[in-house]
Design an enzyme around this catalytic site. Structure first.
Site, PDB file in Angstrom:
ATOM      1  CD  GLU A 293     108.016  82.583  23.785  1.00 11.64           C
ATOM      2  OE1 GLU A 293     107.812  82.642  24.992  1.00 11.64           O
ATOM      3  OE2 GLU A 293     107.828  81.541  23.115  1.00 11.64           O
ATOM      4  CG  ASP A 335      93.531  99.424 -17.430  1.00  9.03           C
ATOM      5  OD1 ASP A 335      92.435  99.759 -17.893  1.00  9.03           O
ATOM      6  OD2 ASP A 335      94.617  99.839 -17.876  1.00  9.03           O
ATOM      7  CG  ASP A 628      94.560 101.732 -13.853  1.00  8.50           C
ATOM      8  OD1 ASP A 628      93.351 101.641 -14.080  1.00  8.50           O
ATOM      9  OD2 ASP A 628      95.437 101.545 -14.707  1.00  8.50           O
ATOM     10  CD  GLU A 693     106.650  73.933  25.531  1.00  3.65           C
ATOM     11  OE1 GLU A 693     106.336  75.071  25.974  1.00  3.65           O
ATOM     12  OE2 GLU A 693     107.454  73.777  24.601  1.00  3.65           O
ATOM     13  CG  ASN A 718     107.936  78.280  24.219  1.00  4.62           C
ATOM     14  OD1 ASN A 718     107.324  77.389  23.657  1.00  4.62           O
ATOM     15  ND2 ASN A 718     107.382  79.403  24.604  1.00  4.62           N
ATOM     16  CB  THR A 721     113.646  72.304  21.205  1.00  5.63           C
ATOM     17  OG1 THR A 721     114.676  72.231  22.181  1.00  5.63           O
ATOM     18  CG2 THR A 721     113.456  70.953  20.560  1.00  5.63           C
ATOM     19  CG  ASP A 722     108.992  74.396  20.500  1.00  7.33           C
ATOM     20  OD1 ASP A 722     109.377  73.218  20.535  1.00  7.33           O
ATOM     21  OD2 ASP A 722     108.155  74.875  21.273  1.00  7.33           O
TER      22      ASP A 722
END
Length: 892
Positions: A293, A335, A628, A693, A718, A721-722
């Site tokens: 996520e 250029d 350009d 997990e 998820n 902690t992550d």
């Protein structure tokens, strides 16, 4: 039709005599009346460029949400709400909101900054209305108006010259030509004359360098050459960046992974007789676990970090993914004028009767040679000097050639104020394209002396002898041939060659310019900008080709190309006329080999960029001119110069350089590579944790064991902690080989084979540790075992951060502390995990039981085991590579 670039019969304005242009526009040399001008403005509209409108807030928000991963997470929110999992839905929605807000705020800040750089049109113009010269708003100009031009003013519209005196214009922003263009109404040109050759026309957005003129407006607004290029820019469709394509591909894979995992877990739960609501909740939790996520938010933050770093290096990023695109770049098209070169002409060679001296700085005594000083004195007196005591020499009207002559004289130790005072000026013959020379007449004792500079053949025609401090001889046929040969040698080096002559005259009239003494030749160049050659070499070391696209002549392009290390001595540039005759296949073969193209038009630049992209290249385009703009927009990442760049170029580009330094491009490429490395690092970290997990639950389910983790525990791991360690990886410093390895293959996916192998290897280590802790604690109760597994998995994922930070070990204190955000992220993650276990209300929400000392010993030991094994393996590989004298590319 008046106001169009061509007449109704198709003849372009530059191919018509002035009287025919006046007739076609139904006007006179006395201009229009106010009433007629108002009527024409109602017909043709205001003299204003209509550039691309900035995206609305709604469009910016929609752009942030237009991602497969975002759609998947939105789906997860909906499903969670349908099954009553409001906490889970709210957590996922919060991540999406944070990601969207970050992206929107960054783009709005970039847009406000770029709008501050844009000043799209010339504000005022001098036009003849009702028989009187008036200053009017340039937006009110119409075809048929007669405008007056003067030095230092920007041209307000496309116009056909009807009168000029010593008129020169800087057309580099439009044509790419580095030298001033002499303008005169006299020549009637051929229909197919190139834009750079149309000396009887003056164009909107260019700058008058010297002289005066009057011109008849032939086109305004979108009908001008600038407007035509704007239309060309508008036809270019913006392609997705490599990062956007990779993340979309990744998201598509994750959809199938999430669905497959959810179905498998649901099937296992049903076979084991679990309650339906538990089966559904677990399936949803695992589907969510299969998708990182935090990925969109962390990717946005990583890009925002890159934007911040680039801003400190004077680069304004208008589109976030453009930063990473530079890291994927395989070809840099650029250029020449004022991008690779300084934009200031410099005297680099002088040729006299008995000298051929290079003034490139390698010999500091060369410029003070008597012959050189003698020649430069004459050149300075022929250059409209306006020297002031204690100041740098400058030139009236800002003519780059005169500035170069005066600077060379100053460097030679010539006292310009005294020189002018000793030889007061009594007259001047301005430069014209017919005579191809200018003369300055000075009182010298009892004589009037003319100092003349101009085209070598024109000067040679009025010279009868050649002289220097130590030699003087008459010019015979052999001597004239020698001078022509000297001119050709300098021209072949890509220099602009001017000849200088002097001698006593009887009057200040042009007819008196005969029987002069030829003083010598002066070679001028627009020199390479500072550090450009080193930057090109650095890019080459990183596996990037640099291709020069210039409107200059072929010899000039080749000379600059060799000085910059783009071309070998035997390599040639391809001329734009040859490019017109090439088929798509021939052009594709040419762009794969050639490093310099000359006489290039805006259409040529666009074709070259498109041809490179068709070959699978990721193209960065650098430029500052209107010519350009189309190529800047077509390129994977367009980079415009912020100080001297035109407004159209800035708006077409993805990145604007505030300091106009070419070397900033190498820094941007490095930053882009760092960003992609860090994106891969946190994708690796998140996937390792998420796969662990999934494996923990699958292995337990296949073995007929109770579920080691509950749905809300999975969501905690998820989303909480992550996330903080992953965010810290966005701040990871560069790997040591970041600019010595080749570019990534444009088709290379984030989830490559070696990458997935590494993910599953580390995920397996974390899984084994977690299941070992779970089985040990299962002797007590399922709830206790679930708590031990939850704590072991959470701490193991945090410790795994060290494995994700680098392909090399991060055990040394200096390396470990190189990213203080990683240390902080790990500390926050550990603190949150301990809070979950030790704070009773939170522990109750997560269904956690109290833990004893033995539990903590087992948890900490097993949680650190994957990190210890990972660092040990990296240490062994690092020593092996050190012994072999090399390191592998820092990618998985």
């Amino acid at each position: 039709m008046p106001g169009d670039r061509n007449r109704p019969d198709g003849a372009p304005w530059h191919a018509l005599a002035v009287d025919r242009v006046l007739a076609a526009l139904d006007t006179s040399a006395e201009g229009l009346s106010n009433a007629e001008a108002s009527a024409r403005q109602a017909r043709y509209g205001p003299n204003r460029l209509t550039l691309q409108q900035p995206a609305s807030l709604t469009e910016i928000v929609a752009g942030q949400l237009r991602s497969v991963i975002v759609f998947l997470l939105l789906g997860a929110v909906v499903v969670s709400l349908l099954f009553g999992d409001r906490v889970e839905a709210a957590a996922i929605a919060a991540v999406l909101v944070i990601n969207t807000v970050l992206g929107v705020v960054t783009e709005l800040r970039a847009r406000r900054a770029i709008e501050g750089l844009l000043a799209l049109d010339v504000p005022y113009a001098s036009a003849i209305r009702d028989g009187h010269l008036r200053v009017i708003n340039a937006i009110d100009l119409v075809p048929g108006d007669v405008i007056e031009l003067s030095a230092g003013r920007q041209v307000p519209a496309d116009a056909r010259l009807i009168h000029s005196v010593d008129l020169r214009a800087d057309e580099a922003p439009l044509t790419g030509e580095s030298f001033p263009v002499e303008k005169t109404p006299e020549p009637i040109l051929t229909d197919d004359a190139l834009l750079a050759e149309r000396v009887n026309m003056i164009y909107k957005g260019t700058v008058v360098l010297s002289g005066l003129g009057r011109a008849l407006v032939t086109a305004t607004g979108a009908a001008t050459e600038v407007g035509r290029i704007g239309t060309l820019v508008g036809s270019v469709r913006i392609e997705k960046t490599p990062l956007e394509r990779r993340l979309d591909t990744l998201g598509g894979h994750l959809v199938w992974i999430a669905c497959g995992v959810a179905a498998l877990v649901a099937g296992l739960g049903a076979l084991q007789g679990m309650p339906v609501h538990v089966v559904i909740e677990t399936a949803i939790a695992l589907a969510v676990a299969a998708v990182p996520e935090a990925l969109p938010a962390v990717a946005t933050i990583a890009l925002a970090v890159g934007v911040h770093r680039m801003a400190r290096r004077q680069a304004l990023v208008r589109r976030l993914p453009a930063v990473e695109s530079l890291g994927s770049t395989t070809v840099v098209c650029t250029d020449k004028t004022r991008t690779l070169t300084s934009g200031e002409m410099t005297v680099v060679r002088v040729w006299t009767a008995d000298r051929d001296v290079s003034l490139d700085g390698s010999d500091t005594n060369a410029i003070r040679d008597a012959a050189v000083v003698h020649l430069l004195e004459a050149a300075a007196l022929a250059s409209r000097p306006a020297a002031e005591a204690g100041s740098q020499p400058r030139a009236a009207g800002g003519d780059p050639v005169d500035i170069a002559m005066l600077r060379a004289a100053d460097a030679a130790g010539i006292d310009l104020p005294r020189l002018i005072a000793d030889r007061p000026k009594v007259g001047e013959l301005p430069f014209s394209s017919e005579r191809k020379l200018m003369a300055s007449f000075h009182r010298q004792g009892n004589e009037t002396v003319a100092y003349v500079k101009g085209a070598p053949r024109a000067i040679l025609a009025i010279s009868r002898r050649i002289a220097g401090p130590d030699i003087e001889r008459d010019l015979d046929d052999a001597g004239r041939a020698e001078l022509v040969d000297g001119n050709n040698r300098l021209a072949r080096e890509g220099l602009r060659v001017l000849a200088v002559a002097s001698g006593p005259v009887t009057s200040t009239a042009e007819a008196s310019l005969t029987d002069l003494t030829f003083n010598g030749l002066v070679g001028l160049e627009d020199p390479p900008a500072a550090n450009v050659r080193q930057t090109i070499a650095r890019l080459r070391g990183a596996g990037l080709r640099t291709v020069m696209l210039t409107g200059d002549q072929q010899l000039t392009a080749e000379a600059i190309g060799r000085k910059l290390g783009l071309l070998d001595p035997d390599q040639r540039a391809i001329d734009g006329r040859a490019l017109d005759r090439m088929s798509p296949d021939e052009l594709s073969a040419a762009v794969a080999q050639v490093a310099a193209f000359s006489r290039i038009t805006p259409e040529h630049k666009l074709r070259i960029v498109q041809s490179l992209q068709a070959r699978g290249e990721i193209v960065a385009m650098l430029g500052d001119g209107v010519n350009d703009a189309a190529a800047l927009k077509q390129a994977n990442v367009g980079v415009a110069m912020g100080v001297r760049g035109t407004d159209v170029a800035k708006q077409a580009a993805s990145i604007v350089l505030g300091d106009d330094r070419f070397e900033t491009i190498a820094a941007a490429v490095e930053e882009g590579r760092i960003i992609f490395d860090n994106i891969r690092k946190f994708v690796f970290y998140l996937f390792s944790c998420n796969v662990a997990e999934i494996l923990v639950l699958l292995c337990a389910g296949l073995a007929g064991l109770p579920l080691p983790l509950l749905p809300l525990q999975l969501l905690w791991l998820n989303l909480v902690t992550d996330t903080f360690p992953a965010l810290a990886l966005a701040m990871e410093p560069a790997e040591s080989d970041v600019m010595t390895r080749p570019p990534r293959q444009p088709q290379e996916a984030i989830l490559s084979g070696p990458f997935l192998t590494s993910v599953f290897a580390y995920a397996s280590l974390i899984t084994i540790s977690t299941l070992a802790a779970f089985l040990w604690a299962l002797q007590t109760s399922a709830a206790h075992a679930s708590t031990v597994a939850f704590m072991t998995l959470g701490l193991a994922q945090t410790a795994h951060l060290g494995n994700a930070r680098s392909e090399r070990p991060v055990l040394r204190p200096g390396r470990a502390a190189a990213n203080r955000f990683a240390l902080g992220g790990a500390a926050i993650s550990v603190a949150l995990q301990l809070t979950a276990a030790l704070v009773p209300p939170l522990a109750a929400l997560l269904h956690l039981t109290p833990l004893g000392a033995a539990d903590w010993i087992v948890i900490v030991t097993l949680a650190l085991l994957p990190a210890v094994i990972g660092q040990s393996v990296k240490l062994v590989r690092s020593r092996q590579n050190a012994a072999a004298g090399s390191f592998p590319a820092a990618r998985r």
